[in-house]
Design an enzyme around this catalytic site. Structure first.
Site, PDB file in Angstrom:
ATOM      1  N   ASP A 101       0.626  -1.258  -0.108  1.00  0.00           N
ATOM      2  CA  ASP A 101       0.127   0.028   0.092  1.00  0.00           C
ATOM      3  C   ASP A 101       0.816   1.061   0.085  1.00  0.00           C
ATOM      4  OD1 ASP A 101      -2.716  -0.748  -0.523  1.00  0.00           O
ATOM      5  OD2 ASP A 101      -2.999  -0.840   1.868  1.00  0.00           O
ATOM      6  N   LYS A 104      -0.309   4.498  -1.241  1.00  0.00           N
ATOM      7  CA  LYS A 104      -1.319   5.323  -0.666  1.00  0.00           C
ATOM      8  C   LYS A 104      -0.829   6.713  -0.119  1.00  0.00           C
ATOM      9  CE  LYS A 104      -4.896   1.981   0.566  1.00  0.00           C
ATOM     10  NZ  LYS A 104      -5.349   1.221   1.527  1.00  0.00           N
ATOM     11  N   HIS A 129      -3.575   3.867  -6.259  1.00  0.00           N
ATOM     12  CA  HIS A 129      -2.264   3.577  -5.482  1.00  0.00           C
ATOM     13  C   HIS A 129      -1.655   2.278  -5.783  1.00  0.00           C
ATOM     14  CE1 HIS A 129      -5.052   0.631  -3.189  1.00  0.00           C
ATOM     15  NE2 HIS A 129      -4.006   0.202  -3.008  1.00  0.00           N
ATOM     16  N   HIS A 154      -2.250  -6.355  -6.158  1.00  0.00           N
ATOM     17  CA  HIS A 154      -3.014  -6.962  -5.179  1.00  0.00           C
ATOM     18  C   HIS A 154      -4.772  -6.656  -5.052  1.00  0.00           C
ATOM     19  CE1 HIS A 154      -1.754  -2.976  -3.636  1.00  0.00           C
ATOM     20  NE2 HIS A 154      -3.045  -2.956  -2.818  1.00  0.00           N
ATOM     21  N   HIS A 155      -5.012  -5.728  -6.068  1.00  0.00           N
ATOM     22  CA  HIS A 155      -6.464  -5.525  -6.121  1.00  0.00           C
ATOM     23  C   HIS A 155      -7.122  -6.130  -7.454  1.00  0.00           C
ATOM     24  CE1 HIS A 155      -7.532  -3.133  -2.622  1.00  0.00           C
ATOM     25  NE2 HIS A 155      -6.491  -2.417  -3.013  1.00  0.00           N
ATOM     26  N   ASP A 183      -5.188  -8.645   2.573  1.00  0.00           N
ATOM     27  CA  ASP A 183      -5.543  -7.276   2.547  1.00  0.00           C
ATOM     28  C   ASP A 183      -7.050  -7.362   3.168  1.00  0.00           C
ATOM     29  OD1 ASP A 183      -5.441  -4.494   1.956  1.00  0.00           O
ATOM     30  OD2 ASP A 183      -6.477  -4.969   0.148  1.00  0.00           O
TER      31      ASP A 183
END
Length: 231
Positions: A101, A104, A129, A154-155, A183
């Protein structure tokens, strides 16, 4: 020194390191700091006294970006160990999870700290991000493809509707799949200003019932077994 005392010292160190990383994401030496922290985490996780529950008992239970990254790294390393990864791969997975992350740090703080659901404009910025984190990682000199994939992807979703690259199931790396599950699990089980934390059981129920097109259910099943085994 008891395991709890050692774990508390490690978590406090991790908070200091991650606060510094998010405050100065492009600073030289951050990659070395993150690797040193992952090595410390790995030593703790390989300790005979370690269980996920014992570590998370001293962890932060309110959701903040830097503590969330620590928690995700702990879950990811624990799951990687359960899956039989060797020490080299665990170090790489831990680094990827810890930095997942980092992008971010470039998102407007009012969006990061918003108490409630993001509007479309805010969500569009937030969705940048993973790319920003990937770019920061490259600037820090990180070239390992597996580490970078966990940060950038990761998304991504197994049904191909994730972001930033809308990858199909077969193109999502193992690191990204593991970090994606960890996550979501940490986000569900930590307290936010607008919601109470879920129990682990309820979090896994929600994930299983509502996120089959999102997360890799084989990874979810492994995490459930790991948590049950170490309870």
């Amino acid at each position: 020194v008891s395991f709890k005392e050692k774990s508390t010292l490690l978590y406090n160190k991790a908070e200091r390191v991650m606060t510094s990383l998010f405050a100065n994401p492009d600073a030289l030496g951050n990659a070395d700091l993150s690797k040193e922290l992952v090595n410390d985490m790995l030593i703790t996780i390989l300790d005979d006294s370690f269980t996920v529950q014992s570590m998370m008992a001293i962890a932060a239970h309110d959701y903040y970006t830097h503590t969330h990254s620590i928690n995700v790294a702990i879950y990811a390393l624990s799951l990687g160990r359960y899956l039989g990864m060797d020490s080299q791969e665990l170090e790489e997975l831990g680094e990827s999870a810890l930095l997942h992350d980092l992008g971010k740090s470039r998102v407007c703080t009012t969006i990061i700290n918003k108490n409630g659901k993001l509007n479309d404009t805010e969500y569009a910025e937030m969705k940048n991000h993973p790319i920003w984190g990937y770019e920061i990682a490259l600037k820090l000199g990180i070239t390992n493809v597996k580490v970078l994939s966990g940060i950038r992807h990761h998304h991504e979703k197994v049904d191909g509707t994730g972001y930033p690259d809308s990858l199909p199931d077969g193109k999502i790396s193992q690191f990204a799949r593991i970090i994606g599950v960890c996550d979501v699990f940490d986000a569900l089980t930590t307290k936010r200003s607008y919601k109470d934390p879920m129990t682990s059981l309820n979090a896994f129920k929600l994930i299983t019932n509502q996120m089959r097109g999102h997360l890799d259910m084989k990874v979810v099943a492994s995490m459930v077994k790991m948590m049950a085994k170490t309870a």
